[in-house]
Design an enzyme around this catalytic site. Structure first.
Site, mmCIF file in Angstrom:
data_model
loop_
_atom_site.group_PDB
_atom_site.id
_atom_site.type_symbol
_atom_site.label_atom_id
_atom_site.label_comp_id
_atom_site.label_asym_id
_atom_site.label_seq_id
_atom_site.Cartn_x
_atom_site.Cartn_y
_atom_site.Cartn_z
ATOM 1 N N HIS A 68 0.827 -1.216 0.000
ATOM 2 C CA HIS A 68 0.000 0.000 0.000
ATOM 3 C C HIS A 68 0.851 1.250 0.000
ATOM 4 O O HIS A 68 1.925 1.310 0.612
ATOM 5 C CB HIS A 68 -0.996 0.006 1.164
ATOM 6 C CG HIS A 68 -0.415 0.103 2.537
ATOM 7 N ND1 HIS A 68 -0.199 1.306 3.168
ATOM 8 C CD2 HIS A 68 -0.045 -0.851 3.422
ATOM 9 C CE1 HIS A 68 0.283 1.095 4.376
ATOM 10 N NE2 HIS A 68 0.392 -0.212 4.554
ATOM 11 N N ASP A 185 6.127 1.826 6.380
ATOM 12 C CA ASP A 185 4.874 1.066 6.302
ATOM 13 C C ASP A 185 3.916 1.879 5.435
ATOM 14 O O ASP A 185 3.285 2.806 5.922
ATOM 15 C CB ASP A 185 4.331 0.866 7.721
ATOM 16 C CG ASP A 185 2.943 0.282 7.767
ATOM 17 O OD1 ASP A 185 2.524 -0.317 6.768
ATOM 18 O OD2 ASP A 185 2.271 0.444 8.811
ATOM 19 N N GLU A 219 -5.289 1.300 2.845
ATOM 20 C CA GLU A 219 -4.974 0.268 3.831
ATOM 21 C C GLU A 219 -4.969 0.826 5.240
ATOM 22 O O GLU A 219 -5.435 0.170 6.178
ATOM 23 C CB GLU A 219 -3.624 -0.369 3.495
ATOM 24 C CG GLU A 219 -3.348 -1.668 4.220
ATOM 25 C CD GLU A 219 -2.711 -1.490 5.599
ATOM 26 O OE1 GLU A 219 -2.608 -2.493 6.326
ATOM 27 O OE2 GLU A 219 -2.311 -0.353 5.934
ATOM 28 N N GLU A 220 -4.442 2.034 5.413
ATOM 29 C CA GLU A 220 -4.348 2.604 6.760
ATOM 30 C C GLU A 220 -5.727 2.901 7.355
ATOM 31 O O GLU A 220 -5.847 3.057 8.565
ATOM 32 C CB GLU A 220 -3.495 3.877 6.748
ATOM 33 C CG GLU A 220 -2.025 3.657 6.396
ATOM 34 C CD GLU A 220 -1.259 2.838 7.433
ATOM 35 O OE1 GLU A 220 -1.858 2.418 8.442
ATOM 36 O OE2 GLU A 220 -0.052 2.622 7.234
ATOM 37 N N ASP A 238 3.954 -6.270 3.283
ATOM 38 C CA ASP A 238 3.728 -5.097 4.125
ATOM 39 C C ASP A 238 4.946 -4.917 5.022
ATOM 40 O O ASP A 238 6.076 -4.885 4.538
ATOM 41 C CB ASP A 238 2.435 -5.259 4.908
ATOM 42 C CG ASP A 238 1.816 -3.926 5.309
ATOM 43 O OD1 ASP A 238 2.536 -3.089 5.883
ATOM 44 O OD2 ASP A 238 0.617 -3.724 5.074
ATOM 45 N N HIS A 318 4.445 3.056 12.987
ATOM 46 C CA HIS A 318 3.505 4.167 13.139
ATOM 47 C C HIS A 318 4.099 5.304 13.968
ATOM 48 O O HIS A 318 3.373 6.168 14.463
ATOM 49 C CB HIS A 318 2.157 3.708 13.696
ATOM 50 C CG HIS A 318 1.301 3.055 12.654
ATOM 51 N ND1 HIS A 318 -0.063 2.945 12.773
ATOM 52 C CD2 HIS A 318 1.610 2.474 11.466
ATOM 53 C CE1 HIS A 318 -0.552 2.326 11.710
ATOM 54 N NE2 HIS A 318 0.452 2.024 10.900
#
Length: 341
Positions: A68, A185, A219-220, A238, A318
């Site tokens: 993504h 990510d 995706e997030e 991922d 994150h």
């Protein structure tokens, strides 16, 4: 066959430089479409915004490879009377890591402004609770780098509720082989998949199976692959988790056996483990307790597929993320083995 694996990080750097919080991803998809045209491969943008790349194989069986290109970010929730901005987060960031971060505000008429995420008690010389105040959406704001003192001043710039706020990723590639940046990510895996395309083309390799490389863009927000083109199975490339109760590291490829939602396909996961052993890859098999991927959303979306998940270990996910070239190489080699053997 020789291949400069540093190209993975250099391509990822280009993608990381394009702001693309969920909901604001056309620019990054257009960049990737241009890269596909340069490589003369079939690619198109689906109606849900995802990029789909098709590479024919030898056997009439289709493997989907999903990564993504959307990221975390924020959206303007409200303009305060003093000209600062309330925000609503996009995705699930560790909000304390936003404190002090530079950002960009994109208006709907194409303007771009600089800003900074700050605590509502941003100065230790002024606020007694500057070090103890919780960092969340109610106790933080965005300061705009323009001469604004009121809500009307901000609106006069063309800034309004619903505008996108993107963080500066601060990407650094070190001599010691690390890449550190926000949003590894999953943009670093986009780099892995485009390096894979280059490897196949440059070495004139036809994959064993038909490939559909799917670059999702939500995706997030939890629905990136709720719709995907027809595939027989889906391998999400991922990120691997690094930390407590996990064997993964920044130097390994992580193979996820189960995440928050469900176990991954047993046979696919076993095949990945066996290929990692066969090729002497540095790998780990882990359970990700606070994680979901495009495979889970594809299954929830009613797609009749089986799925698995791998990725280079990413530390501080994150937040201020980091991985290593060794982990990316292990991931690249595992995907290559999976599609050619």
């Amino acid at each position: 066959m020789e291949f400069d694996y540093k190209r993975i990080m250099e391509f990822a750097r280009k993608v990381l430089e394009i702001p693309s919080p969920s909901g604001y991803t056309n620019n990054v998809v257009n960049f990737l479409l241009d890269e596909c045209r340069k490589r003369e491969i079939k690619a198109y943008q689906a109606k849900n915004g995802s990029l789909v790349i098709e590479i024919p194989g030898i056997i009439d069986y289709t493997i989907g490879l999903a990564a993504h290109a959307d990221t975390l970010g924020a959206m303007i929730k409200y303009i305060n009377s003093d000209g600062t901005l309330k925000f609503s987060k996009i995705g699930g960031p560790i909000l304390p890591t936003y404190d002090g971060e530079y950002c960009y505000i994109f208006t709907r008429d194409g303007k771009k402004y600089n800003g900074t995420f700050l605590s509502n008690s941003p100065a230790i010389h002024v606020y007694k609770d500057s070090t103890t105040l919780a960092r969340n959406e109610e106790t933080m704001h965005v300061r705009i780098d323009e001469e604004v003192k009121s809500k009307s001043d901000v609106q006069a710039l063309g800034i309004n509720n619903g505008d996108i706020i993107a963080l500066d990723p601060k990407t650094v590639i070190t001599e010691s082989g690390f890449i550190k940046s926000r949003f590894l990510d999953d943009k670093v895996s986009v780099g892995v998949l485009f390096a894979l395309i280059d490897y196949l083309q440059e070495n004139k390799i036809t994959p064993k199976y038909n490939l559909k490389i799917i670059i999702t863009v939500n995706e997030e927000e939890g629905f990136g692959a709720s719709y995907i083109p027809q595939v027989d199975e889906l391998l999400a490339v991922d990120m691997g988790c690094v930390g407590k109760d996990l064997d993964g590291s920044e130097y390994k490829v992580s193979i996820c056996a189960k995440d928050t939602g469900c176990p991954y396909d047993y046979n696919m996961t076993t095949k990945l483990i066996n290929l990692a052993k066969k090729h002497n890859l540095d790998y780990a098999v882990d359970v990700f307790s606070y994680y979901s991927s495009d495979v889970l959303t594809a299954l929830k979306g009613g797609n009749a597929i089986k799925g698995a998940l791998i990725g280079s270990g990413v530390a501080a996910s994150h937040g201020m993320e980091r991985t290593h070239l060794k982990g990316l190489i292990n991931t690249f080699k595992l995907v290559l083995a999976y599609i050619t053997e």
